[in-house]
Design an enzyme around this catalytic site. Structure first.
Site, short mmCIF file in Angstrom:
data_model
loop_
_atom_site.label_atom_id
_atom_site.label_comp_id
_atom_site.label_asym_id
_atom_site.label_seq_id
_atom_site.Cartn_x
_atom_site.Cartn_y
_atom_site.Cartn_z
N CYS A 70 0.88 -1.16 0.00
CA CYS A 70 0.00 0.00 0.00
C CYS A 70 0.93 1.22 0.00
O CYS A 70 2.11 1.09 -0.31
CB CYS A 70 -0.98 -0.02 1.18
SG CYS A 70 -0.25 -0.04 2.82
C1 RB5 Z 1 -4.08 5.23 0.62
O1 RB5 Z 1 -5.34 4.65 0.75
C2 RB5 Z 1 -3.19 4.85 1.81
O2 RB5 Z 1 -3.86 5.17 3.00
C3 RB5 Z 1 -2.88 3.37 1.78
O3 RB5 Z 1 -2.26 3.04 0.59
C4 RB5 Z 1 -1.94 2.89 2.87
O4 RB5 Z 1 -0.78 3.64 2.90
C5 RB5 Z 1 -2.53 2.70 4.20
O5 RB5 Z 1 -1.87 2.26 5.15
#
Ligand code: RB5
Length: 160
Positions: A70
């Site tokens: 993420c």
């Molecule tokens: C974006 O949704 C961001 O919040 C996600 O990619 C991540 O970093 C969350 O922990």
């Protein structure tokens, strides 16, 4: 001799689709089976749903490990750790990545596409792929205590 190939679930949210594609190709090029649990480019499935899909595969034994991506690698780890039996970490240095396997028997590695460059991520994956947890090591008893804690919290018996 190289350790046996792994079955690896790979997932990301919309912060990491290109990154996931590049790292999935890297895992496959190293001879591992890669199972993509989403998201597809342009899709917007929230990261906890992707983390749950990958972590459930690990808990069920259909994947040996999972790689989750993420923006930061943080939310994926938090979500994956909610699945019973799963140990997920965010680690962005070689030593921690290796120890996540050797000390913690963590099946899930989470990386931040917005915080770790792709070339470093490839090096981290090579370190991750090179090691296997040793159930005869002194770390095994500590991991078993995590499982016991989890089992107590969940009202079950716990798993390793
Ligand atoms: C974006 O949704 C961001 O919040 C996600 O990619 C991540 O970093 C969350 O922990």
């Amino acid at each position: 001799m190289s350790p046996a190939p792994l079955s690896i679930a790979i997932g990301c949210d919309d912060a990491g689709t290109d990154y996931k594609a590049a790292l999935g190709a890297h895992l496959a090029a190293r001879g591992h089976k890669v199972v993509d649990v989403g998201v597809a480019p342009g899709a917007h499935t929230p990261y906890p749903d992707i983390a749950a899909a990958a972590a459930r595969g690990v808990a069920a034994g259909t994947a040996d490990r999972a790689l989750l991506i993420c923006g930061t690698g943080l939310g994926m780890a938090i979500a994956a750790n909610k699945v019973l039996g799963v140990r997920a970490v965010t680690a962005h240095d070689v030593y921690s990545v290796e120890r996540s396997i050797l000390s913690n028997n963590a099946q899930v590695l989470c990386l931040g596409a917005r915080s770790v460059g792709l070339e470093l991520a490839r090096r981290l994956l090579d370190a991750w792929l090179a090691v296997r947890f040793d159930p005869a090591s002194p770390s095994a008893a500590k991991v078993a205590r995590i499982a016991a804690l989890e089992g107590a919290l969940a009202g079950g018996s716990g798993r390793t």
